[in-house]
Design an enzyme around this catalytic site. Structure first.
Site, PDB file in Angstrom:
ATOM      1  N   ASP A  63       0.838  -1.202   0.000  1.00  0.00           N
ATOM      2  CA  ASP A  63       0.000   0.000   0.000  1.00  0.00           C
ATOM      3  C   ASP A  63       0.876   1.257   0.000  1.00  0.00           C
ATOM      4  OD1 ASP A  63       0.865  -0.197   2.597  1.00  0.00           O
ATOM      5  OD2 ASP A  63      -1.125  -0.060   3.513  1.00  0.00           O
ATOM      6  N   SER A  64       2.207   1.054   0.006  1.00  0.00           N
ATOM      7  CA  SER A  64       3.124   2.167  -0.258  1.00  0.00           C
ATOM      8  C   SER A  64       2.830   2.774  -1.627  1.00  0.00           C
ATOM      9  CB  SER A  64       4.582   1.696  -0.188  1.00  0.00           C
ATOM     10  OG  SER A  64       4.767   0.520  -0.952  1.00  0.00           O
ATOM     11  N   ASP A 106      -1.077  -6.062  -0.153  1.00  0.00           N
ATOM     12  CA  ASP A 106      -1.426  -5.449   1.134  1.00  0.00           C
ATOM     13  C   ASP A 106      -2.924  -5.237   1.236  1.00  0.00           C
ATOM     14  OD1 ASP A 106       0.566  -4.926   2.983  1.00  0.00           O
ATOM     15  OD2 ASP A 106       1.271  -3.123   1.944  1.00  0.00           O
ATOM     16  N   LYS A 135      -1.314  -9.315   3.111  1.00  0.00           N
ATOM     17  CA  LYS A 135      -0.531  -8.834   4.262  1.00  0.00           C
ATOM     18  C   LYS A 135      -1.401  -7.901   5.096  1.00  0.00           C
ATOM     19  CE  LYS A 135       3.172  -5.965   3.829  1.00  0.00           C
ATOM     20  NZ  LYS A 135       2.769  -4.782   4.609  1.00  0.00           N
ATOM     21  N   GLU A 137      -1.298  -5.354   8.589  1.00  0.00           N
ATOM     22  CA  GLU A 137      -0.466  -4.660   9.576  1.00  0.00           C
ATOM     23  C   GLU A 137      -1.167  -4.675  10.933  1.00  0.00           C
ATOM     24  OE1 GLU A 137       0.517  -0.692   8.443  1.00  0.00           O
ATOM     25  OE2 GLU A 137       1.277  -1.300   6.485  1.00  0.00           O
ATOM     26  N   GLU A 204       9.329  -4.330  10.467  1.00  0.00           N
ATOM     27  CA  GLU A 204       9.767  -3.041   9.918  1.00  0.00           C
ATOM     28  C   GLU A 204      10.306  -2.136  11.023  1.00  0.00           C
ATOM     29  OE1 GLU A 204       7.023  -1.230   7.214  1.00  0.00           O
ATOM     30  OE2 GLU A 204       8.194   0.609   7.051  1.00  0.00           O
TER      31      GLU A 204
HETATM   32  O1  KIV Z   1       3.526  -1.101   1.668  1.00  0.00           O
HETATM   33  C1  KIV Z   1       4.689  -1.518   1.617  1.00  0.00           C
HETATM   34  O2  KIV Z   1       5.443  -1.245   0.681  1.00  0.00           O
HETATM   35  C2  KIV Z   1       5.154  -2.352   2.716  1.00  0.00           C
HETATM   36  C3  KIV Z   1       6.609  -2.706   2.739  1.00  0.00           C
HETATM   37  C4  KIV Z   1       7.402  -1.528   3.104  1.00  0.00           C
HETATM   38  C5  KIV Z   1       6.888  -3.848   3.629  1.00  0.00           C
HETATM   39  O3  KIV Z   1       4.401  -2.720   3.560  1.00  0.00           O
END
Ligand code: KIV
Length: 288
Positions: A63-64, A106, A135, A137, A204
């Site tokens: 989600d970056s 994500d 994924k 968080e 992280e």
């Molecule tokens: O969203 C992302 O790019 C991430 C990585 C930095 C692990 O969660």
């Protein structure tokens, strides 16, 4: 002698030799055998194909993308539909190799914190777009969601330490688990997530010693570090950071792999080689 037009027919008809796809059992085997796992974020088909060609084991539709593709200040505004769109593109990018890299997506902010059935439906959207694992968080509170997903066939990567979706609660992008008590809590959460069925765990921005303790404790859940030192089972970086394609301040733990390589394919290959050979990251450069 004239060449028969059929001379190469057998070769042409033979199935192309496809590289073996990376699977979750294969990632766990890599951890057991001490082979480091390489992961990069990817958001589009072209970069996904280049990373695949370079031999990257896992691609994460992070989600970056909210920051690097959409220009937001954080990952909080990213929607499920955005991750679905980018996941489809990345999956198309790896089609040439038969989808060799293991593909994670994500779950964005707010898409898994409420009703478990709705969270599961959201995870299915990403799996049907091409993800092989989602994924999440968050600490202990995500364990029940991990269990719910895994029991229904959706593999889950957990994410502890700095969890960027919680940036407003954490007060910034800072090193986590700095005190003995916070490190102890993180260890307990990691164990709980492994018991709930998490197949991978991203760590992280935590001290290298904490990441090492977690990695040694989890025998069935390889850790993937970012700013967490060299002892984790694998490493992940944000693609744009590791090729220097950013106007933002690059975190200290990132290495610019374009330096000294000069082309994108070489930079990606150099990242894979550096992680596999344990020359990235180096704890002395790690700065915590
Ligand atoms: O969203 C992302 O790019 C991430 C990585 C930095 C692990 O969660």
């Amino acid at each position: 002698m004239e060449q028969s037009p059929y001379q190469n027919l057998a070769a042409d008809c033979a199935p192309a030799v496809k590289p073996l796809a990376v699977t979750l059992p294969r990632l766990k085997q890599m951890q057991r055998e001490g082979e480091k796992i390489t992961m990069l974020t990817a958001y589009d088909a072209t970069f996904a194909a280049l990373a695949d060609d370079a031999g990257v084991d896992c691609l994460l539709v992070g989600d970056s993308l909210g920051m690097v593709c959409q220009g937001h200040e954080s990952t909080v505004p990213v929607r499920l539909e955005d991750v679905r769109y980018h996941t489809e593109a990345v999956a198309r990018g790896t089609r040439r190799s038969g989808g060799r890299p293991f593909l994670l997506a994500d779950m964005p902010f707010g898409s898994y914190g409420g009703n478990p059935n709705q969270a599961f439906a959201n995870a299915c959207v990403l799996m049907q777009a091409g993800a092989q694992m989602v994924k999440l968080e968050g600490d202990g509170w995500t364990a029940s969601i991990v269990e719910f997903f895994v029991s229904r066939g959706v593999p889950v990567c957990a994410h502890l330490g700095l969890t960027p979706q919680h940036v407003h609660a954490l007060g910034g992008y800072r090193l986590q688990a700095k005190t003995d008590e916070a490190a102890r809590q993180l260890l307990l959460q990691a164990r709980e997530l492994q018991s709930a069925g998490a197949g991978l765990l991203v760590l992280e921005m935590v001290p290298a010693s904490v990441a090492q303790n977690v990695t040694e404790m989890l025998t069935d859940c390889p850790t993937i570090g970012i700013g967490a030192g060299s002892a984790t089972a694998g490493q992940v970086l944000v693609l744009h950071d590791m090729i220097g394609a950013t106007t933002r301040r690059i975190p200290k733990f990132v290495r610019n792999f374009m330096v000294g390589t000069g082309s994108l394919p070489d930079a990606l290959r150099s990242y894979v080689a550096a992680v596999k050979s344990r020359s990235f990251p180096i704890d002395a450069e790690h700065a915590w």
